[in-house]
Write a protein that holds these residues in place. Structure first.
Motif, mmCIF file in Angstrom:
data_model
loop_
_atom_site.group_PDB
_atom_site.id
_atom_site.type_symbol
_atom_site.label_atom_id
_atom_site.label_comp_id
_atom_site.label_asym_id
_atom_site.label_seq_id
_atom_site.Cartn_x
_atom_site.Cartn_y
_atom_site.Cartn_z
ATOM 1 N N ASP A 258 0.845 -1.184 0.000
ATOM 2 C CA ASP A 258 0.000 0.000 0.000
ATOM 3 C C ASP A 258 0.887 1.243 0.000
ATOM 4 O OD1 ASP A 258 -2.025 1.797 0.165
ATOM 5 O OD2 ASP A 258 -2.452 1.474 2.288
ATOM 6 N N TYR A 259 0.867 1.968 -1.135
ATOM 7 C CA TYR A 259 1.671 3.185 -1.269
ATOM 8 C C TYR A 259 0.805 4.448 -1.189
ATOM 9 C CZ TYR A 259 5.303 0.024 -2.979
ATOM 10 O OH TYR A 259 6.235 -0.985 -3.092
ATOM 11 N N GLN A 260 -0.327 4.340 -0.536
ATOM 12 C CA GLN A 260 -1.242 5.476 -0.491
ATOM 13 C C GLN A 260 -0.644 6.652 0.280
ATOM 14 O OE1 GLN A 260 -5.036 4.516 1.167
ATOM 15 N NE2 GLN A 260 -5.915 6.555 0.826
ATOM 16 N N HIS A 261 0.079 6.369 1.350
ATOM 17 C CA HIS A 261 0.644 7.433 2.177
ATOM 18 C C HIS A 261 2.143 7.637 1.905
ATOM 19 C CE1 HIS A 261 -3.039 7.538 4.553
ATOM 20 N NE2 HIS A 261 -2.994 6.213 4.593
ATOM 21 N N LEU A 262 2.647 7.097 0.811
ATOM 22 C CA LEU A 262 4.070 7.187 0.507
ATOM 23 C C LEU A 262 4.284 7.770 -0.877
ATOM 24 C CD1 LEU A 262 5.203 3.683 1.834
ATOM 25 C CD2 LEU A 262 5.459 5.875 2.986
ATOM 26 N N LEU A 263 5.477 8.293 -1.091
ATOM 27 C CA LEU A 263 5.872 8.814 -2.406
ATOM 28 C C LEU A 263 6.514 7.686 -3.195
ATOM 29 C CD1 LEU A 263 7.408 12.327 -1.634
ATOM 30 C CD2 LEU A 263 5.250 11.829 -2.767
ATOM 31 N N TYR A 264 5.750 7.074 -4.071
ATOM 32 C CA TYR A 264 6.263 6.010 -4.916
ATOM 33 C C TYR A 264 5.533 6.087 -6.254
ATOM 34 C CZ TYR A 264 7.687 1.419 -6.581
ATOM 35 O OH TYR A 264 8.214 0.399 -7.328
ATOM 36 N N LYS A 265 6.234 6.490 -7.285
ATOM 37 C CA LYS A 265 5.646 6.677 -8.615
ATOM 38 C C LYS A 265 4.475 7.647 -8.557
ATOM 39 C CE LYS A 265 8.402 3.422 -10.198
ATOM 40 N NZ LYS A 265 9.566 3.701 -11.064
ATOM 41 N N THR A 266 4.590 8.637 -7.708
ATOM 42 C CA THR A 266 3.509 9.602 -7.535
ATOM 43 C C THR A 266 3.663 10.737 -8.538
ATOM 44 O OG1 THR A 266 3.482 9.102 -5.173
ATOM 45 C CG2 THR A 266 2.345 11.096 -5.876
ATOM 46 N N PRO A 267 2.622 11.055 -9.328
ATOM 47 C CA PRO A 267 2.729 12.197 -10.249
ATOM 48 C C PRO A 267 2.932 13.509 -9.497
ATOM 49 C CG PRO A 267 0.861 10.788 -10.819
ATOM 50 C CD PRO A 267 1.358 10.329 -9.482
ATOM 51 N N VAL A 268 3.447 14.485 -10.204
ATOM 52 C CA VAL A 268 3.726 15.781 -9.584
ATOM 53 C C VAL A 268 2.445 16.431 -9.098
ATOM 54 C CG1 VAL A 268 4.570 18.107 -10.069
ATOM 55 C CG2 VAL A 268 5.859 16.141 -10.866
ATOM 56 N N SER A 269 1.366 16.299 -9.859
ATOM 57 C CA SER A 269 0.109 16.945 -9.482
ATOM 58 C C SER A 269 -0.522 16.313 -8.246
ATOM 59 C CB SER A 269 -0.878 16.876 -10.648
ATOM 60 O OG SER A 269 -1.097 15.532 -11.044
ATOM 61 N N GLU A 270 -0.131 15.091 -7.874
ATOM 62 C CA GLU A 270 -0.679 14.419 -6.700
ATOM 63 C C GLU A 270 0.284 14.420 -5.519
ATOM 64 O OE1 GLU A 270 -1.865 10.511 -7.776
ATOM 65 O OE2 GLU A 270 -3.177 11.165 -9.409
ATOM 66 N N ASP A 271 1.377 15.133 -5.627
ATOM 67 C CA ASP A 271 2.368 15.199 -4.555
ATOM 68 C C ASP A 271 2.001 16.351 -3.616
ATOM 69 O OD1 ASP A 271 4.564 15.219 -2.917
ATOM 70 O OD2 ASP A 271 6.058 15.365 -4.496
ATOM 71 N N PRO A 272 1.554 16.085 -2.381
ATOM 72 C CA PRO A 272 1.176 17.191 -1.484
ATOM 73 C C PRO A 272 2.368 18.029 -1.035
ATOM 74 C CG PRO A 272 1.096 15.098 -0.315
ATOM 75 C CD PRO A 272 1.353 14.771 -1.751
ATOM 76 N N ASN A 273 3.562 17.444 -1.063
ATOM 77 C CA ASN A 273 4.733 18.223 -0.642
ATOM 78 C C ASN A 273 5.036 19.349 -1.627
ATOM 79 O OD1 ASN A 273 4.974 16.282 1.393
ATOM 80 N ND2 ASN A 273 6.396 15.045 0.196
ATOM 81 N N VAL A 274 4.971 19.042 -2.901
ATOM 82 C CA VAL A 274 5.281 20.063 -3.896
ATOM 83 C C VAL A 274 4.160 21.097 -3.992
ATOM 84 C CG1 VAL A 274 4.287 18.990 -5.958
ATOM 85 C CG2 VAL A 274 6.381 20.302 -6.161
ATOM 86 N N VAL A 275 2.922 20.690 -3.675
ATOM 87 C CA VAL A 275 1.827 21.662 -3.630
ATOM 88 C C VAL A 275 2.066 22.681 -2.524
ATOM 89 C CG1 VAL A 275 -0.655 21.925 -3.204
ATOM 90 C CG2 VAL A 275 0.185 20.048 -4.641
ATOM 91 N N TYR A 276 2.515 22.188 -1.379
ATOM 92 C CA TYR A 276 2.793 23.090 -0.251
ATOM 93 C C TYR A 276 3.986 23.997 -0.560
ATOM 94 C CZ TYR A 276 3.635 24.530 4.590
ATOM 95 O OH TYR A 276 3.826 25.262 5.735
ATOM 96 N N LEU A 277 5.028 23.430 -1.175
ATOM 97 C CA LEU A 277 6.198 24.234 -1.515
ATOM 98 C C LEU A 277 5.878 25.296 -2.565
ATOM 99 C CD1 LEU A 277 8.911 21.422 -1.669
ATOM 100 C CD2 LEU A 277 8.787 23.260 0.003
ATOM 101 N N ALA A 278 5.016 24.961 -3.512
ATOM 102 C CA ALA A 278 4.649 25.935 -4.543
ATOM 103 C C ALA A 278 3.929 27.137 -3.950
ATOM 104 C CB ALA A 278 3.785 25.262 -5.601
#
Length: 886
Positions: A258-278
């Motif tokens: 289960d990679y629901q709470h992990l960064l594994y093959k996650t698209p940029v648009s679904e990455d909450p870390n990069v949304v916060y940084l932006a």
């Protein structure tokens, strides 16, 4: 014979007497003139050089050499005397010619080529050697031109070899494409035409020549880095060509995990870390490295690349310093969809990339390879019910971070002798055992303990606490060991160091206001690097001034004392400082010099970290624990120079990338480096190394542009057998230097203009889902299409993303003509250095070599099995007759 030149020394052939014999002042062997002429102690100018030496021009020039010149001379000798394993392949076609140069001319030309590539001739003897090099150059060029024509004819006979793809490679690529085509169903299905974006925008005023891609700083790094084992040149190295590549580098993800709470093959648009940084850093564009490579690698006149890149535009409400709310628009550009049409060379390149990662990397559970992250990314709050992820508490997470990978300027765990309570003093040099004991006291538990063997490790940990040397031996033994199937890829002497030591670890930085590091990547300006204040004192290089663009100057660049943010971290830091042993401040020691010269001045991709307040980030995602997966976020700006009139505001871009590994050596002379791998299949390994194409240079340039202070390892591998022909470590300057050669013609402002044109177009769009589409029909334009509801709207021209990727098969486009590339005459393989042979020349005739009857018989049998150039003429005649009949 002139009797005046004869000097008589009395008693020369008489045995010395034990008694003291007085010497007269008139004896000729002690006259002042003779001493001045022949003795270095009585030199006239006090330089220690006798007069008779100064009269010889050649000797006097050698004596006046500086240390830099002697080092350059030693480099040339070291290149030719270095013992390296060379790969010798037999040409499949009989070579009907011999070299017009003999062995002595090959050796003299090759040595002059290597020497004068490093420096210009200095002495009179080197000037004569350079003149001989120029005289031979015309003959060498003529022979190399004939050799290129011959190799082109050989490539035509080897067309079947170019199109041959082994079954292992074909199955791996098919599975790779089938799995990644499923990602298309995460996006909208129907898209309509919105506008067209030119790949090569018109620029009559040459404004795009002044585009600059500046690195503003590092934002965040997560996960762990694999241990990168640099191939040794003393043994034969070969990449895997079996099913083990699919096991070590699987083409599809594990469905059970289960990679629901992990960064594994996650698209940029679904990455909450990069949304916060932006939102925190006011970024306009968020993208990945693969998207930039796809946008940059589009060249005419055919523009035959086909690709689709999903785009999503969102709008957020942000507050400024005064508390006023404003709308901020962010464009998320995901990684491209997988290619549907593959050439045989592209399939081999993908497979050998995964094979190189499987052969050259290994996951080691040591703190040295672990990224240090803020508190919000610790694993204590992650809830993975039914998952296989290993979760630890907050205490364990805080303990196995290492200062070497510290992205803040004030690390918690200090193992290099710094006193946390004092800002400018250092403690005495600790002994080897004391360092291990301090590290053990800070860590508490060993970092590689798992659920299965936790009891055994805890028992062993208690023994090691009493005997630090035992722990040191075990760590050295563990990290230097490797699997039996990759022994040929492991250096004999370059074993990894134990955790917490090594020259690769950058020490604590005593900076109070680190400056910005700017990388300018225009076509006429070199790379500019501005060091921090602590690095200024330890480096002889003068830093370049920061750019004049106001948007390129982040106001929040400061040491991230509160990088993890919050009162909880402050309490943890205070508790950790109390747990540390007290340190006695003293005068700077030898350890201070070592740290200043090796640790502080060496830049890493995670250097120059910008401050980010993580208190409001509630959807933090981290990489799987000890999986070798890592994610890095860098902030850039793309815009024109401030000197240009009417220049628009620069775009702030966040690029997410990863690193393939981090090297670790036991020898202190070899510095640890972060690496990325770039394989290059060689179709003519029997002749040498092929030149890099324009697309390959563009990809390498993008790879290094978004990864500051990273080394690219280009692995030249034989495309049929997987044997490594040569490995080259390249940086951004080396790639730009090679790209400026006439046969490549790479200009950085061309891909920068394409990226600026696309980013400017998508920045003005309204919120919604889009796609960037390019195929053979669009030619020099990119279609920007908007998602539409297929039930409510009817359009004549629509693009169905789901239908386009429903048939997940990797179609192979075979070559009708061989993709022949010229042999790179500037790349010297170990075979060329060992035999002193000029690249891209015919075999030398060695009359002094005597062959036995068995060797002659073997050569004749080998010649019978080879093809001949006459077969090419027959093949052309047969094809012409078939065309006439048809």
């Amino acid at each position: 014979m002139d009797p005046k030149k004869i000097t008589f020394i009395p008693g020369l052939f008489r045995p010395p007497s034990k008694d003291f014999q007085p010497v007269g002042a008139d004896d000729p062997f002690i006259s002042h003139e003779v001493l001045k002429e022949h003795c270095s102690l009585f030199a006239s100018d006090g330089s220690g050089v006798p007069n008779y030496v100064r009269e010889d021009p050649k000797v006097s020039e050698v004596i006046n050499f500086t240390d830099e010149v002697w080092n350059d001379i030693a480099k040339v000798d070291l290149i030719f005397s270095k013992h390296s394993f060379f790969l010798k392949k037999q040409c499949p076609v009989m070579i009907p010619y011999k070299s017009t140069l003999n062995h002595a001319e090959h050796k003299a030309y090759l040595r002059a080529f290597v020497k004068f590539k490093i420096r210009a001739p200095i002495t009179a003897a080197e000037t004569a050697e350079y003149d001989q090099f120029l005289r031979l150059q015309h003959r060498v060029y003529e022979e190399q031109n004939c050799f290129m024509q011959f190799s082109h004819q050989v490539a035509k006979l080897q067309l079947a070899t170019y199109n041959m793809v082994p079954e292992v490679i074909a199955n791996y690529v098919n599975e790779h494409v089938q799995h990644r085509c499923k990602r298309a169903f995460k996006y909208k299905s129907t898209y309509i035409h919105e506008q067209q974006v030119p790949i090569c925008p018109q620029d009559p005023m040459k404004r795009f020549n002044n585009l600059c891609f500046n690195h503003l700083g590092h934002l965040l790094s997560l996960g762990s880095l694999p241990w990168f084992k640099v191939p040794t040149c003393h043994n034969q190295n070969k990449l895997r060509q079996d099913e083990s590549v699919s096991k070590l580098q699987p083409p599809r993800e594990n469905e059970r995990t289960d990679y629901q709470h992990l960064l594994y093959k996650t698209p940029v648009s679904e990455d909450p870390n990069v949304v916060y940084l932006a939102q925190k850093h006011q970024a306009n564009i968020v993208t990945s490295t693969s998207a930039l490579k796809t946008l940059a690698d589009n060249y005419g006149p055919n523009f035959d690349k086909e690709w689709d890149i999903p785009v999503e535009v969102r709008s957020y409400t942000c507050k400024d310093v005064d508390g006023k709310e404003s709308s901020h628009r962010v464009v998320f550009i995901d990684k491209p969809m997988p290619k549907k049409v593959w050439t045989p060379l592209e399939k081999k390149q993908l497979f050998y990339k995964k094979s190189a990662l499987a052969s050259l990397t290994e996951i080691r559970r040591f703190a040295y390879f672990r990224m240090k992250s803020p508190v919000v990314f610790r694993y204590e709050k992650l809830d993975t019910e039914g998952g296989d992820t290993t979760i630890g508490d907050d205490k364990e997470q805080a303990e196995y971070d290492d200062d070497f990978l510290d992205f803040t300027s004030t690390a918690d765990h200090d193992i290099f002798g710094f006193d946390l309570n004092s800002s400018s003093k250092m403690s005495k040099t600790p002994k080897k055992g004391e360092i291990e004991q301090k590290e053990h006291c800070n860590k508490g538990k060993h970092i590689i303990s798992t659920k299965e063997n936790s009891t055994d490790l805890l028992a062993e940990e208690s023994k090691e606490q009493k005997h630090p040397k035992r722990r040191e031996k075990r760590l050295n033994k563990d990290i230097s060991s490797s699997n039996d199937d990759i022994k040929s890829l492991k250096p004999k002497k370059n074993k990894a160091l134990k955790t917490g030591q090594g020259t690769g670890s950058p020490g604590k930085s005593k900076t109070t206001s680190p400056l910005k590091k700017v990388v300018t990547c225009s076509n006429d300006k070199p790379q500019n690097v501005t060091l921090s204040k602590s690095e200024k004192s330890t480096s002889n290089m003068k830093p370049d001034p920061p750019p004049t663009n106001t948007i390129n100057k982040p106001q929040d660049v400061r040491p991230s004392d509160s990088e993890c943010g919050g009162v909880l971290e402050s309490l943890l830091d205070m508790q950790d400082s109390f747990l540390k042993p007290t340190q006695v401040a003293g005068s700077p020691t030898k350890l201070e010099k070592k740290e200043t010269s090796e640790f502080v001045s060496f830049q890493r991709p995670w250097s120059n970290t910008l401050h980010t307040d993580w208190q409001e980030h509630i959807q933090a995602k981290n990489c799987p624990v000890w999986s070798g997966i890592n994610v890095h976020y860098q902030l850039f700006s793309l815009g024109f120079n401030s000197s240009q009139p009417n220049n628009s505001q620069a775009l702030r871009i966040i690029v997410r990338h990863n690193l393939h590994g981090l090297s670790r050596f036991k020898s202190q002379k070899m510095t640890s480096k972060p690496y990325i791998v770039y394989p290059k299949p060689e179709n003519q390994a029997y002749f040498g190394c092929e030149v890099n194409t324009l697309s390959e240079i563009t990809e390498q340039w993008i790879q290094l542009l978004v990864r500051p202070n990273t080394t690219l390892l280009q692995v030249r591998v034989c495309e049929t057998s997987g044997e490594i022909l040569l490995t080259e470590e390249r940086d951004l300057a080396a790639v730009l230097k090679e790209g400026k050669q006439p046969h490549i013609g790479f200009l950085p402002h061309q891909p920068l203009a394409t990226m600026y044109s696309v980013f400017s177009a998508v920045s003005g769009l309204s919120t919604g889902h889009y796609i960037l589409h390019h195929d053979l029909k669009t030619e020099a334009f990119i279609k920007l299409m908007k998602a539409a509801d297929s039930d409510k709207q009817t359009h004549l021209q629509t693009f169905n993303l789901h239908a386009s990727y429903s048939t997940a098969t990797a179609y192979t486009r075979t070559y009708t003509t061989p993709p022949w590339l010229a042999i790179d005459t500037h790349v010297l393989t170990p075979f060329h250095l060992r035999h002193h042979k000029i690249p891209a020349t015919f075999p030398m005739d060695n009359p002094t070599k005597k062959l036995t009857k068995a060797e002659k018989r073997r050569i004749k049998e080998r010649a019978k099995s080879k093809k001949r150039l006459e077969e090419l003429d027959k093949q052309k005649d047969d094809e012409a007759q078939e065309l006439i009949k048809s």
